[in-house]
Design a protein around this motif. Structure first.
Motif, PDB file in Angstrom:
ATOM      1  N   CYS A  17      34.839  47.843 -45.998  1.00 13.05           N
ATOM      2  CA  CYS A  17      33.497  47.858 -45.437  1.00 13.05           C
ATOM      3  C   CYS A  17      33.563  47.696 -43.919  1.00 13.05           C
ATOM      4  O   CYS A  17      34.231  46.799 -43.415  1.00 13.05           O
ATOM      5  CB  CYS A  17      32.682  46.728 -46.059  1.00 13.05           C
ATOM      6  SG  CYS A  17      31.056  46.557 -45.332  1.00 13.05           S
ATOM      7  N   LEU A  18      32.881  48.560 -43.213  1.00  9.98           N
ATOM      8  CA  LEU A  18      32.940  48.510 -41.755  1.00  9.98           C
ATOM      9  C   LEU A  18      32.137  47.346 -41.201  1.00  9.98           C
ATOM     10  O   LEU A  18      32.487  46.776 -40.171  1.00  9.98           O
ATOM     11  CB  LEU A  18      32.408  49.818 -41.173  1.00  9.98           C
ATOM     12  CG  LEU A  18      33.259  51.058 -41.439  1.00  9.98           C
ATOM     13  CD1 LEU A  18      32.565  52.293 -40.869  1.00  9.98           C
ATOM     14  CD2 LEU A  18      34.636  50.909 -40.828  1.00  9.98           C
ATOM     15  N   ASP A  19      31.070  47.001 -41.856  1.00 10.24           N
ATOM     16  CA  ASP A  19      30.200  45.966 -41.313  1.00 10.24           C
ATOM     17  C   ASP A  19      30.871  44.604 -41.286  1.00 10.24           C
ATOM     18  O   ASP A  19      30.667  43.813 -40.371  1.00 10.24           O
ATOM     19  CB  ASP A  19      28.905  45.889 -42.123  1.00 10.24           C
ATOM     20  CG  ASP A  19      27.902  46.947 -41.670  1.00 10.24           C
ATOM     21  OD1 ASP A  19      28.215  47.659 -40.702  1.00 10.24           O
ATOM     22  OD2 ASP A  19      26.839  47.060 -42.285  1.00 10.24           O
ATOM     23  N   CYS A  20      31.632  44.314 -42.307  1.00 12.68           N
ATOM     24  CA  CYS A  20      32.245  42.989 -42.377  1.00 12.68           C
ATOM     25  C   CYS A  20      33.750  43.051 -42.157  1.00 12.68           C
ATOM     26  O   CYS A  20      34.427  42.042 -42.211  1.00 12.68           O
ATOM     27  CB  CYS A  20      31.941  42.355 -43.726  1.00 12.68           C
ATOM     28  SG  CYS A  20      32.587  43.301 -45.116  1.00 12.68           S
ATOM     29  N   GLY A  21      34.272  44.243 -41.936  1.00 12.42           N
ATOM     30  CA  GLY A  21      35.697  44.380 -41.701  1.00 12.42           C
ATOM     31  C   GLY A  21      36.520  44.118 -42.946  1.00 12.42           C
ATOM     32  O   GLY A  21      37.705  43.827 -42.868  1.00 12.42           O
ATOM     33  N   GLY A  22      35.892  44.200 -44.089  1.00 12.86           N
ATOM     34  CA  GLY A  22      36.612  44.016 -45.348  1.00 12.86           C
ATOM     35  C   GLY A  22      36.625  42.583 -45.839  1.00 12.86           C
ATOM     36  O   GLY A  22      37.200  42.286 -46.870  1.00 12.86           O
ATOM     37  N   SER A  23      35.968  41.690 -45.095  1.00 14.01           N
ATOM     38  CA  SER A  23      35.976  40.284 -45.507  1.00 14.01           C
ATOM     39  C   SER A  23      34.911  40.001 -46.563  1.00 14.01           C
ATOM     40  O   SER A  23      34.981  39.015 -47.277  1.00 14.01           O
ATOM     41  CB  SER A  23      35.750  39.391 -44.285  1.00 14.01           C
ATOM     42  OG  SER A  23      34.438  39.575 -43.790  1.00 14.01           O
ATOM     43  N   GLY A  24      33.913  40.860 -46.626  1.00 14.59           N
ATOM     44  CA  GLY A  24      32.818  40.635 -47.563  1.00 14.59           C
ATOM     45  C   GLY A  24      31.779  39.666 -47.030  1.00 14.59           C
ATOM     46  O   GLY A  24      30.791  39.379 -47.685  1.00 14.59           O
ATOM     47  N   ARG A  25      32.015  39.173 -45.840  1.00 14.81           N
ATOM     48  CA  ARG A  25      31.081  38.206 -45.263  1.00 14.81           C
ATOM     49  C   ARG A  25      30.780  38.583 -43.824  1.00 14.81           C
ATOM     50  O   ARG A  25      31.628  39.103 -43.119  1.00 14.81           O
ATOM     51  CB  ARG A  25      31.670  36.793 -45.301  1.00 14.81           C
ATOM     52  CG  ARG A  25      31.735  36.275 -46.712  1.00 14.81           C
ATOM     53  CD  ARG A  25      32.556  35.006 -46.812  1.00 14.81           C
ATOM     54  NE  ARG A  25      32.699  34.638 -48.222  1.00 14.81           N
ATOM     55  CZ  ARG A  25      31.780  33.931 -48.877  1.00 14.81           C
ATOM     56  NH1 ARG A  25      30.706  33.511 -48.247  1.00 14.81           N
ATOM     57  NH2 ARG A  25      31.946  33.663 -50.144  1.00 14.81           N
ATOM     58  N   ILE A  26      29.601  38.260 -43.395  1.00 12.63           N
ATOM     59  CA  ILE A  26      29.210  38.496 -42.017  1.00 12.63           C
ATOM     60  C   ILE A  26      28.704  37.189 -41.432  1.00 12.63           C
ATOM     61  O   ILE A  26      28.416  36.244 -42.165  1.00 12.63           O
ATOM     62  CB  ILE A  26      28.124  39.597 -41.903  1.00 12.63           C
ATOM     63  CG1 ILE A  26      26.960  39.318 -42.834  1.00 12.63           C
ATOM     64  CG2 ILE A  26      28.715  40.958 -42.222  1.00 12.63           C
ATOM     65  CD1 ILE A  26      25.747  38.779 -42.158  1.00 12.63           C
ATOM     66  N   ILE A  27      28.635  37.150 -40.130  1.00 12.48           N
ATOM     67  CA  ILE A  27      28.085  35.974 -39.451  1.00 12.48           C
ATOM     68  C   ILE A  27      26.606  36.208 -39.213  1.00 12.48           C
ATOM     69  O   ILE A  27      26.225  37.152 -38.546  1.00 12.48           O
ATOM     70  CB  ILE A  27      28.793  35.730 -38.105  1.00 12.48           C
ATOM     71  CG1 ILE A  27      30.310  35.646 -38.305  1.00 12.48           C
ATOM     72  CG2 ILE A  27      28.261  34.473 -37.446  1.00 12.48           C
ATOM     73  CD1 ILE A  27      30.772  34.526 -39.198  1.00 12.48           C
ATOM     74  N   ALA A  28      25.803  35.371 -39.812  1.00  8.02           N
ATOM     75  CA  ALA A  28      24.366  35.518 -39.657  1.00  8.02           C
ATOM     76  C   ALA A  28      23.816  34.387 -38.803  1.00  8.02           C
ATOM     77  O   ALA A  28      24.290  33.253 -38.879  1.00  8.02           O
ATOM     78  CB  ALA A  28      23.680  35.501 -41.017  1.00  8.02           C
ATOM     79  N   ILE A  29      22.827  34.709 -38.018  1.00 10.59           N
ATOM     80  CA  ILE A  29      22.175  33.678 -37.218  1.00 10.59           C
ATOM     81  C   ILE A  29      21.209  32.903 -38.107  1.00 10.59           C
ATOM     82  O   ILE A  29      20.330  33.477 -38.743  1.00 10.59           O
ATOM     83  CB  ILE A  29      21.424  34.313 -36.037  1.00 10.59           C
ATOM     84  CG1 ILE A  29      22.428  34.975 -35.093  1.00 10.59           C
ATOM     85  CG2 ILE A  29      20.602  33.253 -35.290  1.00 10.59           C
ATOM     86  CD1 ILE A  29      21.760  35.768 -33.980  1.00 10.59           C
ATOM     87  N   VAL A  30      21.394  31.611 -38.167  1.00 13.00           N
ATOM     88  CA  VAL A  30      20.551  30.780 -39.016  1.00 13.00           C
ATOM     89  C   VAL A  30      19.303  30.346 -38.248  1.00 13.00           C
ATOM     90  O   VAL A  30      18.190  30.532 -38.691  1.00 13.00           O
ATOM     91  CB  VAL A  30      21.329  29.558 -39.516  1.00 13.00           C
ATOM     92  CG1 VAL A  30      20.448  28.703 -40.403  1.00 13.00           C
ATOM     93  CG2 VAL A  30      22.575  30.013 -40.271  1.00 13.00           C
ATOM     94  N   GLY A  31      19.522  29.777 -37.114  1.00 18.06           N
ATOM     95  CA  GLY A  31      18.450  29.654 -36.148  1.00 18.06           C
ATOM     96  C   GLY A  31      17.513  28.460 -36.266  1.00 18.06           C
ATOM     97  O   GLY A  31      16.777  28.194 -35.356  1.00 18.06           O
ATOM     98  N   ASP A  32      17.539  27.722 -37.352  1.00 15.56           N
ATOM     99  CA  ASP A  32      16.587  26.612 -37.432  1.00 15.56           C
ATOM    100  C   ASP A  32      17.285  25.320 -37.816  1.00 15.56           C
ATOM    101  O   ASP A  32      17.165  24.829 -38.909  1.00 15.56           O
ATOM    102  CB  ASP A  32      15.461  26.930 -38.424  1.00 15.56           C
ATOM    103  CG  ASP A  32      15.975  27.023 -39.855  1.00 15.56           C
ATOM    104  OD1 ASP A  32      17.190  27.188 -40.007  1.00 15.56           O
ATOM    105  OD2 ASP A  32      15.181  26.916 -40.788  1.00 15.56           O
ATOM    106  N   ALA A  33      18.034  24.781 -36.912  1.00 14.76           N
ATOM    107  CA  ALA A  33      18.759  23.558 -37.199  1.00 14.76           C
ATOM    108  C   ALA A  33      17.974  22.327 -36.748  1.00 14.76           C
ATOM    109  O   ALA A  33      17.113  22.431 -35.919  1.00 14.76           O
ATOM    110  CB  ALA A  33      20.103  23.565 -36.471  1.00 14.76           C
TER     111      ALA A  33
END
Ligand SMILES: [Zn+2]
Length: 55
Positions: free
Chosen positions: A39-55
């Protein structure tokens, strides 16, 4: 910040950035693959970094 931080196309921000977290890659549903290719979006890791934003 350093140039060694690598972002995949599906990452919303660089790994380690504040208020981000790992998320399942929506493009491959976490499999890390799209058909016979990584997968190109995650580079094959199956995970992406998402901004959570409300800590
Ligand atoms: Zn993916």
């Amino acid at each position: 910040m350093s140039d060694t931080d690598r972002k995949n196309p599906g990452d919303e921000d660089a790994p380690g950035t504040k208020q981000t977290g790992e998320n399942i890659c929506p493009s491959c549903s976490g499999s890390g693959r799209q058909g016979e290719k990584s997968c190109l979006d995650c580079g094959g890791s199956g995970r992406i970094i998402a901004i959570v934003g409300d800590a």
